[in-house]
Design a protein around this motif. Structure first.
Motif, PDB file in Angstrom:
ATOM      1  N   ARG A  67      50.584  83.905  33.010  1.00  0.00           N
ATOM      2  CA  ARG A  67      50.440  84.793  31.850  1.00  0.00           C
ATOM      3  C   ARG A  67      49.840  86.104  32.322  1.00  0.00           C
ATOM      4  O   ARG A  67      48.809  86.123  32.986  1.00  0.00           O
ATOM      5  CB  ARG A  67      49.538  84.180  30.797  1.00  0.00           C
ATOM      6  CG  ARG A  67      49.380  85.070  29.581  1.00  0.00           C
ATOM      7  CD  ARG A  67      48.312  84.653  28.594  1.00  0.00           C
ATOM      8  NE  ARG A  67      48.329  83.250  28.259  1.00  0.00           N
ATOM      9  CZ  ARG A  67      47.382  82.389  28.618  1.00  0.00           C
ATOM     10  NH1 ARG A  67      46.362  82.776  29.352  1.00  0.00           N
ATOM     11  NH2 ARG A  67      47.450  81.128  28.256  1.00  0.00           N
ATOM     12  N   ASP A  68      50.507  87.190  32.013  1.00  0.00           N
ATOM     13  CA  ASP A  68      50.013  88.535  32.345  1.00  0.00           C
ATOM     14  C   ASP A  68      49.646  88.655  33.822  1.00  0.00           C
ATOM     15  O   ASP A  68      48.589  89.191  34.173  1.00  0.00           O
ATOM     16  CB  ASP A  68      48.812  88.902  31.464  1.00  0.00           C
ATOM     17  CG  ASP A  68      49.189  88.973  29.993  1.00  0.00           C
ATOM     18  OD1 ASP A  68      50.272  89.505  29.690  1.00  0.00           O
ATOM     19  OD2 ASP A  68      48.414  88.481  29.155  1.00  0.00           O
ATOM     20  N   GLY A  69      50.491  88.123  34.703  1.00  0.00           N
ATOM     21  CA  GLY A  69      50.272  88.230  36.138  1.00  0.00           C
ATOM     22  C   GLY A  69      49.266  87.250  36.715  1.00  0.00           C
ATOM     23  O   GLY A  69      49.021  87.239  37.915  1.00  0.00           O
ATOM     24  N   VAL A  70      48.680  86.399  35.873  1.00  0.00           N
ATOM     25  CA  VAL A  70      47.662  85.441  36.320  1.00  0.00           C
ATOM     26  C   VAL A  70      48.258  84.031  36.313  1.00  0.00           C
ATOM     27  O   VAL A  70      48.750  83.562  35.289  1.00  0.00           O
ATOM     28  CB  VAL A  70      46.413  85.491  35.402  1.00  0.00           C
ATOM     29  CG1 VAL A  70      45.394  84.448  35.830  1.00  0.00           C
ATOM     30  CG2 VAL A  70      45.812  86.887  35.396  1.00  0.00           C
ATOM     31  N   ILE A  71      48.180  83.383  37.461  1.00  0.00           N
ATOM     32  CA  ILE A  71      48.691  82.024  37.580  1.00  0.00           C
ATOM     33  C   ILE A  71      47.740  81.068  36.867  1.00  0.00           C
ATOM     34  O   ILE A  71      46.529  81.123  37.064  1.00  0.00           O
ATOM     35  CB  ILE A  71      48.839  81.633  39.067  1.00  0.00           C
ATOM     36  CG1 ILE A  71      49.906  82.521  39.720  1.00  0.00           C
ATOM     37  CG2 ILE A  71      49.198  80.159  39.211  1.00  0.00           C
ATOM     38  CD1 ILE A  71      50.013  82.361  41.225  1.00  0.00           C
ATOM     39  N   LEU A  72      48.286  80.198  36.034  1.00  0.00           N
ATOM     40  CA  LEU A  72      47.498  79.214  35.300  1.00  0.00           C
ATOM     41  C   LEU A  72      47.456  77.928  36.135  1.00  0.00           C
ATOM     42  O   LEU A  72      48.363  77.103  36.073  1.00  0.00           O
ATOM     43  CB  LEU A  72      48.108  78.976  33.922  1.00  0.00           C
ATOM     44  CG  LEU A  72      48.292  80.244  33.069  1.00  0.00           C
ATOM     45  CD1 LEU A  72      49.011  79.916  31.776  1.00  0.00           C
ATOM     46  CD2 LEU A  72      46.949  80.910  32.807  1.00  0.00           C
ATOM     47  N   GLU A  73      46.409  77.797  36.926  1.00  0.00           N
ATOM     48  CA  GLU A  73      46.292  76.699  37.896  1.00  0.00           C
ATOM     49  C   GLU A  73      46.401  75.318  37.243  1.00  0.00           C
ATOM     50  O   GLU A  73      47.082  74.435  37.768  1.00  0.00           O
ATOM     51  CB  GLU A  73      44.965  76.805  38.657  1.00  0.00           C
ATOM     52  CG  GLU A  73      44.815  78.064  39.492  1.00  0.00           C
ATOM     53  CD  GLU A  73      45.730  78.084  40.699  1.00  0.00           C
ATOM     54  OE1 GLU A  73      46.179  77.007  41.145  1.00  0.00           O
ATOM     55  OE2 GLU A  73      46.022  79.183  41.186  1.00  0.00           O
ATOM     56  N   SER A  74      45.724  75.127  36.126  1.00  0.00           N
ATOM     57  CA  SER A  74      45.758  73.804  35.487  1.00  0.00           C
ATOM     58  C   SER A  74      47.158  73.469  34.985  1.00  0.00           C
ATOM     59  O   SER A  74      47.596  72.310  35.045  1.00  0.00           O
ATOM     60  CB  SER A  74      44.733  73.714  34.357  1.00  0.00           C
ATOM     61  OG  SER A  74      45.020  74.667  33.356  1.00  0.00           O
ATOM     62  N   ALA A  75      47.893  74.470  34.509  1.00  0.00           N
ATOM     63  CA  ALA A  75      49.274  74.237  34.061  1.00  0.00           C
ATOM     64  C   ALA A  75      50.167  73.880  35.253  1.00  0.00           C
ATOM     65  O   ALA A  75      51.036  73.017  35.138  1.00  0.00           O
ATOM     66  CB  ALA A  75      49.813  75.470  33.345  1.00  0.00           C
ATOM     67  N   LEU A  76      49.936  74.524  36.390  1.00  0.00           N
ATOM     68  CA  LEU A  76      50.683  74.175  37.603  1.00  0.00           C
ATOM     69  C   LEU A  76      50.422  72.727  37.999  1.00  0.00           C
ATOM     70  O   LEU A  76      51.348  71.990  38.334  1.00  0.00           O
ATOM     71  CB  LEU A  76      50.297  75.096  38.765  1.00  0.00           C
ATOM     72  CG  LEU A  76      51.000  76.429  38.876  1.00  0.00           C
ATOM     73  CD1 LEU A  76      50.488  77.190  40.096  1.00  0.00           C
ATOM     74  CD2 LEU A  76      52.494  76.292  38.924  1.00  0.00           C
ATOM     75  N   ARG A  77      49.155  72.320  37.977  1.00  0.00           N
ATOM     76  CA  ARG A  77      48.805  70.942  38.353  1.00  0.00           C
ATOM     77  C   ARG A  77      49.461  69.935  37.410  1.00  0.00           C
ATOM     78  O   ARG A  77      50.013  68.940  37.855  1.00  0.00           O
ATOM     79  CB  ARG A  77      47.280  70.748  38.354  1.00  0.00           C
ATOM     80  CG  ARG A  77      46.607  71.247  39.613  1.00  0.00           C
ATOM     81  CD  ARG A  77      45.161  70.783  39.702  1.00  0.00           C
ATOM     82  NE  ARG A  77      44.341  71.195  38.568  1.00  0.00           N
ATOM     83  CZ  ARG A  77      43.766  72.389  38.438  1.00  0.00           C
ATOM     84  NH1 ARG A  77      43.906  73.299  39.386  1.00  0.00           N
ATOM     85  NH2 ARG A  77      43.036  72.671  37.388  1.00  0.00           N
ATOM     86  N   ARG A  78      49.382  70.185  36.100  1.00  0.00           N
ATOM     87  CA  ARG A  78      50.009  69.283  35.129  1.00  0.00           C
ATOM     88  C   ARG A  78      51.514  69.184  35.339  1.00  0.00           C
ATOM     89  O   ARG A  78      52.114  68.137  35.124  1.00  0.00           O
ATOM     90  CB  ARG A  78      49.744  69.754  33.695  1.00  0.00           C
ATOM     91  CG  ARG A  78      48.434  69.315  33.118  1.00  0.00           C
ATOM     92  CD  ARG A  78      48.372  69.528  31.611  1.00  0.00           C
ATOM     93  NE  ARG A  78      48.843  70.824  31.168  1.00  0.00           N
ATOM     94  CZ  ARG A  78      48.104  71.932  31.110  1.00  0.00           C
ATOM     95  NH1 ARG A  78      46.846  71.904  31.471  1.00  0.00           N
ATOM     96  NH2 ARG A  78      48.628  73.066  30.696  1.00  0.00           N
ATOM     97  N   SER A  79      52.121  70.278  35.762  1.00  0.00           N
ATOM     98  CA  SER A  79      53.569  70.312  35.969  1.00  0.00           C
ATOM     99  C   SER A  79      53.964  69.865  37.375  1.00  0.00           C
ATOM    100  O   SER A  79      55.148  69.807  37.686  1.00  0.00           O
ATOM    101  CB  SER A  79      54.089  71.736  35.738  1.00  0.00           C
ATOM    102  OG  SER A  79      53.783  72.156  34.430  1.00  0.00           O
ATOM    103  N   ARG A  80      52.966  69.582  38.210  1.00  0.00           N
ATOM    104  CA  ARG A  80      53.176  69.155  39.596  1.00  0.00           C
ATOM    105  C   ARG A  80      54.014  70.170  40.383  1.00  0.00           C
ATOM    106  O   ARG A  80      54.936  69.830  41.112  1.00  0.00           O
ATOM    107  CB  ARG A  80      53.804  67.758  39.653  1.00  0.00           C
ATOM    108  CG  ARG A  80      52.871  66.679  39.120  1.00  0.00           C
ATOM    109  CD  ARG A  80      53.454  65.294  39.178  1.00  0.00           C
ATOM    110  NE  ARG A  80      54.776  65.107  38.606  1.00  0.00           N
ATOM    111  CZ  ARG A  80      55.015  64.946  37.304  1.00  0.00           C
ATOM    112  NH1 ARG A  80      54.036  64.924  36.447  1.00  0.00           N
ATOM    113  NH2 ARG A  80      56.246  64.767  36.871  1.00  0.00           N
TER     114      ARG A  80
END
Length: 172
Positions: free
Chosen positions: A104-117
């Motif tokens: 979102r807005d150039g910022v990686i959402l780390e927790s969303a990446l982890r949940r999505s593997r």
């Protein structure tokens, strides 16, 4: 092991041709949705159709009629589930996932990446594949229900109406 008989080979050729023609006919009758990559259910249907064709080709215990009925059954079940999912939201939630916001807005959402593997590297690869070189120019990256990554640049974001159904930690 290498060769048993010409009749076995002819059976594969004849049933393979008939099975292929039948499968194409069933797919044409069932519509484009049967071959789409909309969600996990559609993928399962595609795999099941391939498995039926393979069984028809290689198993002497399965007749062409049984294969044709199996093709029609899978296409009919897919139609029923697709129809039910458009009519009842509870069915839709059961068989499809929701899209997920990964950046979102150039910022990686780390927790969303982890949940999505997914890894940051895979996310960056999708951004590069979309022709972008700077995360700051990206408004959103969405993991779609079919597993693809949609990259939306800040320039093309507009009012954000296309991402209103996207699951995120905070709304956009």
């Amino acid at each position: 092991m290498w060769f048993e008989s010409w009749s076995d080979l002819m059976r594969v050729v004849l049933l393979g041709t008939a099975g292929y023609v039948t499968l194409v006919g069933v797919l044409r009758l069932s519509g484009k949705r049967t071959l789409s990559q909309l969600n996990v259910f559609d993928f399962v249907v595609t795999v099941a159709l391939g498995s039926i064709l393979a069984t028809l080709l290689l198993s002497a215990d399965v007749s062409w009629a049984q294969g044709a009925v199996a093709f029609m059954l899978i296409a009919a079940l897919q139609f029923v589930v697709a129809w039910a999912s458009t009519k009842w939201p509870a069915v839709r939630r059961m068989i499809t996932s929701t899209p997920s916001l990964l950046l979102r807005d150039g910022v990686i959402l780390e927790s969303a990446l982890r949940r999505s593997r997914l890894t940051e590297s895979e996310l960056r690869q999708a951004i590069r594949a979309a022709g972008n070189g700077d995360l700051a120019n990206i408004k959103a990256v969405v993991l779609e229900t079919n597993g693809t990554l949609s990259v939306i640049s800040a320039q093309n974001f507009g009012d954000g109406s296309a991402v209103k159904d996207v699951e995120s930690e905070a709304s956009m």
